[in-house]
Design a protein around this motif. Structure first.
Motif, PDB file in Angstrom:
ATOM      1  N   GLN A  28       0.684  -1.014   0.139  1.00 30.21           N
ATOM      2  CA  GLN A  28       0.090   0.142   0.039  1.00 30.21           C
ATOM      3  C   GLN A  28       0.995   1.301   0.124  1.00 30.21           C
ATOM      4  O   GLN A  28       0.453   2.216  -0.434  1.00 30.21           O
ATOM      5  CB  GLN A  28      -0.906  -0.187   1.146  1.00 30.21           C
ATOM      6  CG  GLN A  28      -1.985  -0.913   1.192  1.00 30.21           C
ATOM      7  CD  GLN A  28      -2.836  -0.987  -0.475  1.00 30.21           C
ATOM      8  OE1 GLN A  28      -3.206   0.173  -0.669  1.00 30.21           O
ATOM      9  NE2 GLN A  28      -3.020  -2.128  -0.913  1.00 30.21           N
ATOM     10  N   VAL A  31       1.617   1.498  -3.462  1.00 31.54           N
ATOM     11  CA  VAL A  31       0.348   1.989  -4.249  1.00 31.54           C
ATOM     12  C   VAL A  31      -0.167   3.478  -4.045  1.00 31.54           C
ATOM     13  O   VAL A  31      -0.480   4.018  -5.237  1.00 31.54           O
ATOM     14  CB  VAL A  31      -0.671   1.023  -3.758  1.00 31.54           C
ATOM     15  CG1 VAL A  31      -2.031   1.723  -4.273  1.00 31.54           C
ATOM     16  CG2 VAL A  31      -0.612  -0.298  -4.288  1.00 31.54           C
ATOM     17  N   GLY A  61      -1.062  -6.414  -8.907  1.00 28.77           N
ATOM     18  CA  GLY A  61      -1.488  -6.085  -7.776  1.00 28.77           C
ATOM     19  C   GLY A  61      -1.284  -4.640  -7.655  1.00 28.77           C
ATOM     20  O   GLY A  61      -2.166  -3.714  -7.118  1.00 28.77           O
ATOM     21  N   ASP A  62      -0.088  -3.967  -7.614  1.00 30.13           N
ATOM     22  CA  ASP A  62       0.262  -2.700  -7.507  1.00 30.13           C
ATOM     23  C   ASP A  62      -0.688  -1.754  -8.455  1.00 30.13           C
ATOM     24  O   ASP A  62      -1.150  -0.666  -8.127  1.00 30.13           O
ATOM     25  CB  ASP A  62       1.615  -2.404  -7.602  1.00 30.13           C
ATOM     26  CG  ASP A  62       2.528  -2.932  -6.750  1.00 30.13           C
ATOM     27  OD1 ASP A  62       2.210  -3.076  -5.473  1.00 30.13           O
ATOM     28  OD2 ASP A  62       3.926  -3.047  -6.895  1.00 30.13           O
ATOM     29  N   TYR A  65      -4.402  -1.927  -7.570  1.00 28.86           N
ATOM     30  CA  TYR A  65      -4.894  -1.262  -6.254  1.00 28.86           C
ATOM     31  C   TYR A  65      -4.875   0.289  -6.499  1.00 28.86           C
ATOM     32  O   TYR A  65      -5.610   1.203  -5.999  1.00 28.86           O
ATOM     33  CB  TYR A  65      -3.925  -1.388  -5.251  1.00 28.86           C
ATOM     34  CG  TYR A  65      -4.281  -2.683  -4.301  1.00 28.86           C
ATOM     35  CD1 TYR A  65      -5.353  -2.536  -3.676  1.00 28.86           C
ATOM     36  CD2 TYR A  65      -3.504  -3.778  -4.309  1.00 28.86           C
ATOM     37  CE1 TYR A  65      -5.878  -3.753  -2.710  1.00 28.86           C
ATOM     38  CE2 TYR A  65      -4.012  -4.832  -3.422  1.00 28.86           C
ATOM     39  CZ  TYR A  65      -5.057  -4.877  -2.740  1.00 28.86           C
ATOM     40  OH  TYR A  65      -5.544  -5.900  -1.914  1.00 28.86           O
ATOM     41  N   ALA A  68      -7.638   1.433  -8.464  1.00 28.13           N
ATOM     42  CA  ALA A  68      -9.051   1.322  -7.695  1.00 28.13           C
ATOM     43  C   ALA A  68      -8.904   3.022  -6.792  1.00 28.13           C
ATOM     44  O   ALA A  68      -9.903   3.436  -6.608  1.00 28.13           O
ATOM     45  CB  ALA A  68      -8.955   0.242  -6.476  1.00 28.13           C
ATOM     46  N   ARG A  69      -7.841   3.226  -6.308  1.00 24.74           N
ATOM     47  CA  ARG A  69      -7.809   4.581  -5.888  1.00 24.74           C
ATOM     48  C   ARG A  69      -8.217   5.577  -6.767  1.00 24.74           C
ATOM     49  O   ARG A  69      -8.996   6.816  -6.295  1.00 24.74           O
ATOM     50  CB  ARG A  69      -6.508   4.891  -5.197  1.00 24.74           C
ATOM     51  CG  ARG A  69      -6.095   3.654  -4.155  1.00 24.74           C
ATOM     52  CD  ARG A  69      -4.515   4.374  -3.420  1.00 24.74           C
ATOM     53  NE  ARG A  69      -4.259   3.678  -2.265  1.00 24.74           N
ATOM     54  CZ  ARG A  69      -3.637   4.001  -1.466  1.00 24.74           C
ATOM     55  NH1 ARG A  69      -3.281   5.448  -1.164  1.00 24.74           N
ATOM     56  NH2 ARG A  69      -3.215   2.972  -0.418  1.00 24.74           N
ATOM     57  N   GLY A  91      -6.351  -6.787  -5.184  1.00 25.24           N
ATOM     58  CA  GLY A  91      -6.418  -5.755  -6.401  1.00 25.24           C
ATOM     59  C   GLY A  91      -7.308  -5.822  -7.140  1.00 25.24           C
ATOM     60  O   GLY A  91      -8.218  -4.667  -7.344  1.00 25.24           O
ATOM     61  N   ALA A  94     -10.536  -4.867  -5.232  1.00 26.88           N
ATOM     62  CA  ALA A  94     -10.412  -3.337  -5.074  1.00 26.88           C
ATOM     63  C   ALA A  94     -11.141  -2.672  -6.185  1.00 26.88           C
ATOM     64  O   ALA A  94     -11.835  -1.619  -6.187  1.00 26.88           O
ATOM     65  CB  ALA A  94      -9.124  -2.846  -4.619  1.00 26.88           C
TER      66      ALA A  94
END
Length: 503
Positions: A28, A31, A61-62, A65, A68-69, A91, A94
């Motif tokens: 995170q 991310v 995954g990075d 995520y 998603a933000r 991820g 998310a």
């Protein structure tokens, strides 16, 4: 000093740090920095179209995520999964929870995207992109959205910069924790675009010497010799030059000018009478003939019959720089150097290939620059500055290789190498080690070219311009990748608009 570490060093540091953090915290941190950089690049997030090309594993995954933000801030996010069964579960969840759409590969309209995140493969990848990913990025690059690589562009080797097949051409690369050698060495460096750094707190856990390092302005300033009240020309250093010939008289003039600008007390020139006349006409300060020196530069423009002059220089009990025709003499000799004093070789790829012999070719050297410079330094037992798309400096053994970050394609011009040789030879005479003299000379040489380009945009650079531009104090490269100040997470650099596509 900017430092880059190997994949193994990064993996061990990540494991050590993760053992001290809550589960998922390290990812995170990365991310957060990645998403912040995307916000900077987009400028307006709400309504922006963001596409993620996600492979399996943490790199995907990075990217997921981070997307998603962005979705939670109003971006229209689409995740394209290369292998849905192996996609990063957290991820992917998310993205879906934030309202993002998941699409099979090939169904996205990339021309409508504002930003594409390359999350195909991370630092553990080997070889080029697989056919399905290569095909996707052909479409993406043709469509023209901004491409942001996660940690490094997929398809380049993180440890070496080698590119063994198709690879992503990023506009921006956001890397985490430490720099990776492949981001700084061509041909991989040519895929990176603008390089941004995210501090995730890895530095205290990186063990062992870095694989690669790069001087920055403060390092160069600290290494440059300075005169004192007690200085005279011999204390400041005298560099001897054996350069030029009736066929290449300009090499002598260029190397002499650069040596005079290096900070030495004097330059002593040895050459044929007509070459001497040309040097004196331009630089009357020069001393002529044999005499006391603190270093020798031999080779620029001296012609093919140079073996005796090279042997004479190498017999002197002072540091010696060998370039150009001098390197041809060493290649013909075909055996390692055996000297008690520092020696610096400054080949370009073709000269390096001739020194290394079969199976090395100039193309092989360009493709495997890190391996080539290490092999040369080890085989000849001396410091080597390998010129080219990214200039590298290596000593024998396992010490960190230095990469120069002030280079520019404008330096690919006749006589540029002669200027570099004179400058580095002068720094040797001033007392710098061969490693430092080569590194500082490469930095200042590149900076001089960048300064000229800024002052005279669009004008063709010639080697003679470089000599006059060498008076400037060291400054950071225009697009510095200096690590961010302490603080987690953070990104290096100031907010900038999205770069223009270069394709």
């Amino acid at each position: 000093m900017l430092r880059a570490h190997s994949v193994d060093q990064v993996r061990h540091a990540e494991a050590a740090l993760m053992a001290r953090l809550p589960d998922g915290e390290l990812m995170q941190r990365a991310v957060s920095g990645l998403a912040s950089e995307c916000v900077r690049l987009l400028g307006r997030v709400y309504g922006a179209r963001v596409v993620v090309i996600a492979g399996s594993g943490d790199n995907g995954g990075d990217a997921l995520y981070a997307a998603a933000r962005l979705a939670r801030r109003g971006a229209k996010v689409e995740a394209v999964l290369l292998d849905e069964a192996r996609a990063h579960a957290g991820g992917l969840a998310a993205v879906r929870a934030a309202g993002g759409r998941v699409s099979p590969a090939g169904e996205s309209r990339y021309s409508e995207a504002d930003l594409v995140l390359d999350g195909v493969v991370g630092i553990g990848g080997r070889g080029g992109l697989r056919p399905n990913a290569a095909g996707l990025f052909e479409q993406i690059e043709a469509a023209g959205p901004l491409i942001v690589a996660v940690d490094l562009p997929s398809g380049i080797d993180a440890d070496t910069g080698e590119v063994a097949g198709p690879a992503v051409h990023a506009d921006v690369t956001v890397t985490f924790g430490t720099y990776k050698p492949g981001l700084l060495i061509s041909p991989g460096a040519e895929h990176v675009g603008d390089l941004r750094f995210v501090d995730i707190g890895l530095a205290p856990y990186l063990e062992g010497a870095p694989v690669l390092e790069a001087l920055e302005a403060a390092d160069v300033e600290a290494l440059l010799p300075t005169a004192s009240a007690e200085s005279n020309k011999y204390r400041r250093g005298v560099v001897g030059l054996a350069a030029g010939s009736p066929r290449y008289p300009g090499a002598a003039v260029l190397a002499t000018g650069a040596a005079l600008r290096s900070g030495v007390g004097a330059v002593r020139f040895v050459g044929e009478p007509e070459v001497v006349d040309g040097v004196l006409a331009r630089y009357p300060e020069v001393l002529i003939g044999e005499g006391r020196v603190q270093s020798w530069v031999v080779g620029p423009g001296i012609g093919p019959d140079s073996a005796d002059r090279v042997a004479s220089a190498l017999a002197a009990e002072v540091p010696v720089l060998v370039d150009a025709d001098g390197l041809a003499a060493l290649a013909a000799r075909g055996k390692p150097l055996d000297r008690d004093h520092p020696t610096l070789l400054t080949p370009h790829a073709g000269e390096a290939a001739r020194l290394l012999r079969d199976p090395w070719s100039a193309e092989h050297v360009e493709a495997r620059r890190l391996a080539a410079v290490r092999e040369l330094a080890g085989r000849f037992g001396c410091t080597v500055l390998l010129k080219g798309s990214t200039t590298l400096v290596a000593d024998p053994g396992d010490s960190a290789v230095r990469v120069n970050r002030t280079g520019t394609p404008a330096l690919a011009t006749a006589g540029s190498g002669d200027v570099l040789s004179g400058l580095a030879g002068g720094l040797l005479a001033s007392g710098l080690s061969a490693h430092d003299a080569a590194s500082v000379a490469a930095y200042l040489h590149g900076q001089a070219a960048l300064d000229l380009q800024r002052r005279h945009p669009g004008r063709q650079l010639i080697a003679g311009d470089l000599v006059e531009a060498l008076t400037a104090a060291p400054a950071e490269p225009a697009a510095s990748a200096e690590p961010a100040p302490s603080g987690i997470p953070a990104t290096a650099g100031t907010p900038t608009p999205a770069p223009r596509r270069r394709r």
